[in-house]
Design a protein around this motif. Structure first.
Motif, PDB file in Angstrom:
ATOM      1  N   ASP A 133     -31.993   2.318 -11.891  1.00 56.73           N
ATOM      2  CA  ASP A 133     -31.123   3.108 -12.764  1.00 56.73           C
ATOM      3  C   ASP A 133     -31.190   4.586 -12.420  1.00 56.73           C
ATOM      4  O   ASP A 133     -30.170   5.280 -12.354  1.00 56.73           O
ATOM      5  N   ASP A 134     -32.405   5.086 -12.190  1.00 59.17           N
ATOM      6  CA  ASP A 134     -32.585   6.498 -11.869  1.00 59.17           C
ATOM      7  C   ASP A 134     -31.890   6.857 -10.551  1.00 59.17           C
ATOM      8  O   ASP A 134     -31.216   7.889 -10.451  1.00 59.17           O
ATOM      9  N   ILE A 135     -32.053   5.999  -9.557  1.00 58.82           N
ATOM     10  CA  ILE A 135     -31.424   6.259  -8.256  1.00 58.82           C
ATOM     11  C   ILE A 135     -29.908   6.192  -8.378  1.00 58.82           C
ATOM     12  O   ILE A 135     -29.181   7.020  -7.802  1.00 58.82           O
ATOM     13  N   ALA A 136     -29.397   5.214  -9.129  1.00 55.51           N
ATOM     14  CA  ALA A 136     -27.949   5.090  -9.315  1.00 55.51           C
ATOM     15  C   ALA A 136     -27.378   6.342  -9.977  1.00 55.51           C
ATOM     16  O   ALA A 136     -26.321   6.861  -9.577  1.00 55.51           O
ATOM     17  N   LEU A 137     -28.087   6.859 -10.969  1.00 55.15           N
ATOM     18  CA  LEU A 137     -27.641   8.068 -11.666  1.00 55.15           C
ATOM     19  C   LEU A 137     -27.682   9.277 -10.730  1.00 55.15           C
ATOM     20  O   LEU A 137     -26.776  10.119 -10.729  1.00 55.15           O
ATOM     21  N   PHE A 138     -28.719   9.339  -9.919  1.00 58.39           N
ATOM     22  CA  PHE A 138     -28.871  10.431  -8.964  1.00 58.39           C
ATOM     23  C   PHE A 138     -27.740  10.415  -7.939  1.00 58.39           C
ATOM     24  O   PHE A 138     -27.151  11.451  -7.610  1.00 58.39           O
ATOM     25  N   VAL A 139     -27.416   9.226  -7.439  1.00 57.53           N
ATOM     26  CA  VAL A 139     -26.338   9.086  -6.456  1.00 57.53           C
ATOM     27  C   VAL A 139     -24.991   9.437  -7.085  1.00 57.53           C
ATOM     28  O   VAL A 139     -24.163  10.133  -6.487  1.00 57.53           O
ATOM     29  N   ALA A 140     -24.767   8.961  -8.311  1.00 57.18           N
ATOM     30  CA  ALA A 140     -23.503   9.241  -8.992  1.00 57.18           C
ATOM     31  C   ALA A 140     -23.298  10.738  -9.181  1.00 57.18           C
ATOM     32  O   ALA A 140     -22.181  11.262  -8.997  1.00 57.18           O
ATOM     33  N   ASN A 141     -24.345  11.437  -9.539  1.00 59.63           N
ATOM     34  CA  ASN A 141     -24.250  12.883  -9.730  1.00 59.63           C
ATOM     35  C   ASN A 141     -23.884  13.583  -8.420  1.00 59.63           C
ATOM     36  O   ASN A 141     -23.004  14.459  -8.386  1.00 59.63           O
ATOM     37  N   ALA A 142     -24.559  13.194  -7.328  1.00 58.90           N
ATOM     38  CA  ALA A 142     -24.256  13.789  -6.021  1.00 58.90           C
ATOM     39  C   ALA A 142     -22.836  13.442  -5.569  1.00 58.90           C
ATOM     40  O   ALA A 142     -22.134  14.276  -4.969  1.00 58.90           O
ATOM     41  N   TYR A 143     -22.404  12.221  -5.855  1.00 51.79           N
ATOM     42  CA  TYR A 143     -21.068  11.765  -5.462  1.00 51.79           C
ATOM     43  C   TYR A 143     -19.992  12.556  -6.205  1.00 51.79           C
ATOM     44  O   TYR A 143     -19.007  13.026  -5.609  1.00 51.79           O
ATOM     45  N   LEU A 144     -20.176  12.725  -7.508  1.00 55.97           N
ATOM     46  CA  LEU A 144     -19.201  13.464  -8.312  1.00 55.97           C
ATOM     47  C   LEU A 144     -19.143  14.932  -7.900  1.00 55.97           C
ATOM     48  O   LEU A 144     -18.084  15.566  -7.977  1.00 55.97           O
ATOM     49  N   GLN A 145     -20.263  15.482  -7.450  1.00 59.10           N
ATOM     50  CA  GLN A 145     -20.274  16.863  -6.972  1.00 59.10           C
ATOM     51  C   GLN A 145     -19.387  17.010  -5.740  1.00 59.10           C
ATOM     52  O   GLN A 145     -18.666  18.006  -5.594  1.00 59.10           O
ATOM     53  N   ILE A 146     -19.412  16.012  -4.863  1.00 56.47           N
ATOM     54  CA  ILE A 146     -18.548  16.047  -3.678  1.00 56.47           C
ATOM     55  C   ILE A 146     -17.081  15.977  -4.089  1.00 56.47           C
ATOM     56  O   ILE A 146     -16.232  16.712  -3.578  1.00 56.47           O
ATOM     57  N   ALA A 208     -22.720  19.276   0.231  1.00 54.72           N
ATOM     58  CA  ALA A 208     -22.804  18.187  -0.738  1.00 54.72           C
ATOM     59  C   ALA A 208     -22.828  16.826  -0.046  1.00 54.72           C
ATOM     60  O   ALA A 208     -23.538  15.901  -0.476  1.00 54.72           O
ATOM     61  N   LEU A 209     -22.051  16.688   1.033  1.00 51.81           N
ATOM     62  CA  LEU A 209     -22.052  15.434   1.791  1.00 51.81           C
ATOM     63  C   LEU A 209     -23.415  15.195   2.448  1.00 51.81           C
ATOM     64  O   LEU A 209     -23.926  14.066   2.450  1.00 51.81           O
ATOM     65  N   ILE A 210     -23.986  16.248   3.010  1.00 50.77           N
ATOM     66  CA  ILE A 210     -25.307  16.114   3.632  1.00 50.77           C
ATOM     67  C   ILE A 210     -26.353  15.723   2.585  1.00 50.77           C
ATOM     68  O   ILE A 210     -27.222  14.881   2.832  1.00 50.77           O
ATOM     69  N   ASN A 211     -26.240  16.320   1.401  1.00 53.17           N
ATOM     70  CA  ASN A 211     -27.175  15.999   0.321  1.00 53.17           C
ATOM     71  C   ASN A 211     -27.099  14.518  -0.041  1.00 53.17           C
ATOM     72  O   ASN A 211     -28.134  13.837  -0.168  1.00 53.17           O
ATOM     73  N   LEU A 212     -25.880  13.991  -0.169  1.00 51.61           N
ATOM     74  CA  LEU A 212     -25.728  12.569  -0.496  1.00 51.61           C
ATOM     75  C   LEU A 212     -26.197  11.690   0.657  1.00 51.61           C
ATOM     76  O   LEU A 212     -26.842  10.655   0.440  1.00 51.61           O
ATOM     77  N   ALA A 213     -25.894  12.082   1.877  1.00 52.80           N
ATOM     78  CA  ALA A 213     -26.339  11.307   3.040  1.00 52.80           C
ATOM     79  C   ALA A 213     -27.864  11.232   3.090  1.00 52.80           C
ATOM     80  O   ALA A 213     -28.438  10.183   3.407  1.00 52.80           O
ATOM     81  N   GLN A 214     -28.526  12.331   2.759  1.00 54.38           N
ATOM     82  CA  GLN A 214     -29.989  12.322   2.749  1.00 54.38           C
ATOM     83  C   GLN A 214     -30.531  11.414   1.655  1.00 54.38           C
ATOM     84  O   GLN A 214     -31.544  10.736   1.853  1.00 54.38           O
ATOM     85  N   ILE A 215     -29.867  11.396   0.503  1.00 50.51           N
ATOM     86  CA  ILE A 215     -30.280  10.482  -0.567  1.00 50.51           C
ATOM     87  C   ILE A 215     -30.162   9.035  -0.101  1.00 50.51           C
ATOM     88  O   ILE A 215     -31.018   8.193  -0.401  1.00 50.51           O
TER      89      ILE A 215
END
Length: 439
Positions: A133-146, A208-215
């Protein structure tokens, strides 16, 4: 050989084109992160260890069975295993046997250790699910930022096109002597500022894309991109629920509370295990043995000796604890302290969860109001911009006043996008507390 090389090159080109064309959806990004995240993998390894511990505890309830065999060459003074007489000359000997035992009663410690292992197993699964759940929320936040950065870039690009048209019109008006040349310079400065803002926005997208790719643990930053889907604000009734209802639902469904409850139950079970050491233990055992020697006084064959020298034993063993340096008593006290600690941790987990839900509820209310206010401001700035455009085209206002109206309109559009994606994320967060899965 040439055909093989050509086929290989074609395959590599196809893979490269696929990599470049691949655009990740939010669902794909969340699923990939959950499958590949190192922290989750480590928790899954802990869960495997818990499974092994549960298996250990289960099989401790079963009887054990062990066999042995010994072959030796004896010289000098040795006891003949058949005659049980000390002999001073050389002889060969062989003995074998099998033993089994089972615990009949040990204060129910073995049974309770199995229960404890199964509780630990369930707690481990809860921990893995919480991390997902925590990882999914983290990814969603980074995705929405992009998505916000991309839509913001579109706004800037559209406004830049408008500025270019205004530059052309201003240039014509200056050439006709309607407007002073200073207005033309002002529009050029505005265009240069717009182009600079576009460069900044493009960099923000790349970061932002690099941040999500690193996640996601993806190293191909250059070709990584997300789908250009527009996410609208989801229809939700979560704010129609009283915050107290959401809190109670969170306490029932969130993994934080489930883990804390399991820890209390495990501590209580450990106390039972510790107290079980006060009781006597009763073990049943059985054994079989036989032997052979080459110095048999009756000159019997190998098989005959094994048959004649057979021996069995069956019995019960009772062990009563009398004094062990107060080790059992101290273990009991230690377990009682651990129960108190687990209860305090559970209480703290409940308080933290309640605080987090209140915060998420308040944040969502604020995000909703901020988004609605941004829409109102955008509408007002849009009308003001249209009015300024009409006035600028007839020479009532100068280029500086017009560029300021355009800038305010751009900022209002950007604020709508920012508050929109902030609102979406906060909806998903509060829904997660209410038990609605993110993925």
């Amino acid at each position: 050989m040439k055909n093989l090389v050509f086929t290989s090159l074609a395959f590599l080109v196809t893979i490269s084109m696929f990599s470049q064309q691949k655009k990740w959806s939010l669902e794909e990004a969340v699923a990939y992160a959950i499958e590949n995240n190192i922290t989750i993998k480590q928790s899954e390894l802990d869960l495997k260890l818990a499974d092994i511990q549960e298996s250990d505890a289960l099989y401790r309830l079963f009887p054990n069975l062990n066999g042995n065999a010994t072959f030796s060459s004896n010289r000098g003074n040795n006891i003949n295993p058949v005659t049980n007489v000390t002999q001073s000359f050389s002889f060969l000997s062989f003995s074998t046997g099998v033993q089994t035992s089972v615990t009949l009663f040990d204060g129910l410690r073995n049974f309770r250790q199995l229960q404890h292992a199964r509780m630990a197993q369930l707690a481990g699964q809860y921990n893995v699910d919480r991390m997902k759940d925590d990882i999914a929320l983290f990814v969603a936040n980074a995705y929405l930022q992009i998505l916000f950065n991309k839509e913001n870039l579109k706004v800037l690009q559209a406004q830049t096109e408008i500025t270019k048209k205004q530059l052309q019109q201003t240039n014509e008006l200056v050439d006709a002597g309607v407007l002073p040349r200073g207005d033309l310079l002002e529009i050029k400065a505005t265009l240069a500022n717009d182009e600079q803002r576009i460069v900044v926005a493009e960099n923000q997208i790349r970061i932002a894309l690099i941040n999500l790719a690193q996640i996601l643990l993806i190293k191909d930053y250059e070709n990584f991109d997300i789908a250009d889907d527009e996410y609208e604000i989801p229809i939700t009734t979560i704010l129609d629920q009283p915050v107290s209802t959401i809190i109670e639902r969170a306490k029932e469904t969130r993994y934080e509370t489930k883990i804390a409850e399991q820890n209390v139950m495990m501590a209580e079970k450990e106390l039972q295990i510790s107290r079980g050491a006060y009781y006597p233990s009763l073990t049943a055992f059985a054994g079989y043995s036989t032997s052979w020697t080459d110095n048999d006084i009756f000159e019997r064959s190998f098989t005959q000796q094994l048959a004649d020298n057979e021996g069995t034993r069956v019995g019960l063993q009772l062990q009563v604890p009398i004094f062990n340096g107060f080790a059992v008593r101290n273990n009991v006290k230690r377990s009682m302290v651990n129960i108190e600690r687990a209860n305090l941790q559970k209480e703290q987990a409940m308080l933290d969860l309640e605080s987090n839900v209140y915060q998420a509820y308040t944040d969502l209310q604020g995000a909703k109001k901020a988004y609605e206010s941004a829409l109102t401001a955008e509408e007002a700035q849009s009308q003001a911009y249209q009015y300024s455009t009409e006035r600028f085209e007839v020479g009532i206002i100068n280029s500086f006043e017009f560029s300021q109206a355009l800038l305010r309109y751009e900022n209002a559009q950007s604020e709508v996008l920012r508050t929109k994606y902030d609102y979406i994320f906060k909806i998903k967060l509060l829904e997660l507390y209410f038990g609605i899965p993110l993925y």
